[in-house]
Motif scaffolding. Structure first.
Motif, short mmCIF file in Angstrom:
data_model
loop_
_atom_site.label_atom_id
_atom_site.label_comp_id
_atom_site.label_asym_id
_atom_site.label_seq_id
_atom_site.Cartn_x
_atom_site.Cartn_y
_atom_site.Cartn_z
N PHE A 83 0.84 -1.19 0.00
CA PHE A 83 0.00 0.00 0.00
C PHE A 83 0.88 1.25 0.00
O PHE A 83 1.91 1.31 0.68
CB PHE A 83 -0.89 0.00 1.25
N PRO A 84 0.50 2.28 -0.78
CA PRO A 84 1.29 3.52 -0.83
C PRO A 84 1.56 4.10 0.56
O PRO A 84 0.70 4.06 1.43
CB PRO A 84 0.42 4.46 -1.67
N VAL A 85 2.75 4.61 0.74
CA VAL A 85 3.23 5.26 1.96
C VAL A 85 3.46 4.24 3.09
O VAL A 85 4.52 4.21 3.71
CB VAL A 85 2.26 6.36 2.46
N PHE A 86 2.49 3.37 3.35
CA PHE A 86 2.60 2.45 4.48
C PHE A 86 3.36 1.17 4.15
O PHE A 86 3.76 0.43 5.04
CB PHE A 86 1.20 2.07 4.99
N GLY A 87 3.56 0.88 2.88
CA GLY A 87 4.30 -0.32 2.50
C GLY A 87 3.48 -1.59 2.68
O GLY A 87 2.29 -1.63 2.39
N LYS A 88 4.12 -2.64 3.18
CA LYS A 88 3.47 -3.94 3.32
C LYS A 88 2.43 -3.91 4.45
O LYS A 88 2.74 -3.55 5.58
CB LYS A 88 4.50 -5.03 3.63
N LEU A 89 1.22 -4.31 4.10
CA LEU A 89 0.15 -4.45 5.09
C LEU A 89 -0.38 -5.88 5.02
O LEU A 89 -0.73 -6.38 3.95
CB LEU A 89 -1.00 -3.48 4.80
N HIS A 90 -0.43 -6.55 6.17
CA HIS A 90 -0.90 -7.94 6.20
C HIS A 90 -2.43 -7.93 6.30
O HIS A 90 -3.01 -7.44 7.27
CB HIS A 90 -0.32 -8.68 7.40
N VAL A 91 -3.07 -8.50 5.28
CA VAL A 91 -4.53 -8.47 5.22
C VAL A 91 -5.17 -9.87 5.15
O VAL A 91 -6.39 -9.99 5.27
CB VAL A 91 -5.02 -7.64 4.02
N ALA A 92 -4.37 -10.90 4.96
CA ALA A 92 -4.92 -12.26 4.87
C ALA A 92 -5.63 -12.62 6.17
O ALA A 92 -5.14 -12.33 7.27
CB ALA A 92 -3.82 -13.28 4.59
N GLY A 93 -6.80 -13.21 6.05
CA GLY A 93 -7.57 -13.58 7.23
C GLY A 93 -8.44 -12.46 7.76
O GLY A 93 -9.18 -12.64 8.73
N MET A 94 -8.40 -11.29 7.10
CA MET A 94 -9.20 -10.15 7.53
C MET A 94 -10.43 -9.99 6.64
O MET A 94 -10.42 -10.35 5.47
CB MET A 94 -8.36 -8.87 7.50
N THR A 95 -11.49 -9.43 7.21
CA THR A 95 -12.68 -9.11 6.43
C THR A 95 -12.51 -7.75 5.76
O THR A 95 -11.57 -7.00 6.08
CB THR A 95 -13.93 -9.08 7.32
N ARG A 96 -13.42 -7.42 4.87
CA ARG A 96 -13.37 -6.09 4.23
C ARG A 96 -13.44 -4.99 5.28
O ARG A 96 -12.70 -4.00 5.22
CB ARG A 96 -14.53 -5.93 3.25
N GLU A 97 -14.33 -5.15 6.23
CA GLU A 97 -14.51 -4.13 7.26
C GLU A 97 -13.25 -3.95 8.10
O GLU A 97 -12.88 -2.82 8.46
CB GLU A 97 -15.69 -4.51 8.16
N GLN A 98 -12.58 -5.04 8.40
CA GLN A 98 -11.35 -4.95 9.20
C GLN A 98 -10.23 -4.24 8.44
O GLN A 98 -9.47 -3.46 9.02
CB GLN A 98 -10.90 -6.36 9.61
N VAL A 99 -10.14 -4.49 7.13
CA VAL A 99 -9.14 -3.80 6.32
C VAL A 99 -9.45 -2.30 6.26
O VAL A 99 -8.55 -1.45 6.36
CB VAL A 99 -9.08 -4.40 4.90
N GLN A 100 -10.72 -1.97 6.08
CA GLN A 100 -11.12 -0.56 6.07
C GLN A 100 -10.72 0.14 7.36
O GLN A 100 -10.16 1.25 7.34
CB GLN A 100 -12.65 -0.47 5.89
N THR A 101 -11.00 -0.50 8.49
CA THR A 101 -10.70 0.09 9.79
C THR A 101 -9.20 0.27 9.98
O THR A 101 -8.74 1.32 10.46
CB THR A 101 -11.27 -0.79 10.92
N MET A 102 -8.41 -0.74 9.59
CA MET A 102 -6.96 -0.66 9.75
C MET A 102 -6.37 0.49 8.96
O MET A 102 -5.56 1.28 9.49
CB MET A 102 -6.31 -1.98 9.31
N ILE A 103 -6.76 0.63 7.69
CA ILE A 103 -6.20 1.69 6.85
C ILE A 103 -6.66 3.06 7.32
O ILE A 103 -5.87 4.03 7.36
CB ILE A 103 -6.58 1.45 5.38
N LYS A 104 -7.90 3.16 7.73
CA LYS A 104 -8.41 4.44 8.23
C LYS A 104 -7.63 4.89 9.46
O LYS A 104 -7.25 6.06 9.58
CB LYS A 104 -9.90 4.31 8.56
N GLN A 105 -7.39 3.98 10.39
CA GLN A 105 -6.65 4.31 11.60
C GLN A 105 -5.22 4.73 11.28
O GLN A 105 -4.68 5.66 11.90
CB GLN A 105 -6.67 3.13 12.56
N LYS A 106 -4.59 4.07 10.30
CA LYS A 106 -3.22 4.42 9.93
C LYS A 106 -3.16 5.82 9.30
O LYS A 106 -2.24 6.60 9.56
CB LYS A 106 -2.64 3.38 8.96
#
Length: 262
Positions: free
Chosen positions: A101-124
């Protein structure tokens, strides 16, 4: 003669009931009786899945860096920082379960739901002071399941929701044909480096408790043919040319003759 008639009628009725038991779905449902539904987990991301990630806020220029767009503008044409210049490109989950992902680099998303990925990126975005009022939208791009065998429309179908049941998947495929075996539908699933085969009986409400009831990406649903369909395969699907067909007719007529002239 009257007894013979009623005997034949009774035999036909039994045959009809037997046929009904073979093809009717959910025969043991409790009508007008509520049952507790087990919690259904949303689909989670796996390696090789593709997702789109859209970041938006009140200042569109701030989000341009985080939204991958397919190159569709002419060379030299200035982008206004919005998403109107091209279609959104996707992020592919690598074999380790990461996206770049731009700026943040590698983000581990396997095993996560769409909502969890949304929350993680928003918080970052907020914590690293990139965007203070971000709205993050994550969507599936290439998730699918396949159906084979005795269904109305075999093929590969897209999954565009977080939850999809086996009955919904079968409905999308045109339902089972009259020649499909309801008691042994096979769901082939690859998960965590292993292949698991589930057998599901559509005639029983126990299918709701099967791990295969909730479809996952890349599942293969195979509906086996019954004996009639399997027999037809040797005669080019033409009953009139089937030896077994004429044997059945001869046997039936012989039985009637015995009952009449006995």
């Amino acid at each position: 003669m009257k007894k013979v008639f009623w005997g034949i009628a009774f035999s036909l009725a039994l045959a009809s009931c037997n046929t009904s038991e073979k093809i009717v779905y959910l025969q043991d449902l409790n009508v007008n009786h509520s049952e507790k539904i087990a919690e259904v987990k949303d689909l989670t991301l796996q390696p090789k899945d593709q997702i789109s990630i859209i970041v938006s806020c009140r200042e569109p220029k701030l989000t341009a860096l985080f939204n991958l767009l397919e190159a569709s503008n002419k060379i030299g044409q200035e982008s206004n920082g919005s998403n109107n210049g091209g279609r959104t490109s996707g992020y592919t989950v690598d074999t380790h379960g990461n996206i770049d992902f731009p700026v943040f680099g590698k983000l581990h998303v396997a095993g996560m739901t769409r909502e969890q990925v949304q929350t993680m990126i928003k918080q970052k975005l907020i914590s690293e002071q990139q965007i203070q009022d971000p709205i993050v939208t994550v969507d599936f791009m290439n998730l699918h399941f396949s159906t084979l065998g005795e269904v109305g429309s075999p093929g590969t179908y897209s999954i565009n929701r977080d939850k999809l049941t086996l009955l919904e998947a079968i409905s999308m495929s045109g339902d089972l044909t009259i020649h499909g075996k309801r008691d042994a539908v096979v769901v082939i699933r690859e998960e965590n480096g292993k292949r698991i085969n589930y057998f599901v009986d559509l005639r029983s409400k126990n299918l709701f408790d099967s791990p295969a009831y909730n479809i996952q990406q890349n599942d293969i649903i195979y509906v086996q043919p019954n004996k009639i369909r399997a027999g037809q395969s040797t005669v080019n699907d033409n009953n009139l040319k089937s030896v077994s067909f004429w044997i059945s007719i001869a046997s039936f007529l012989t039985t009637i003759g015995v009952l009449i002239f006995k």
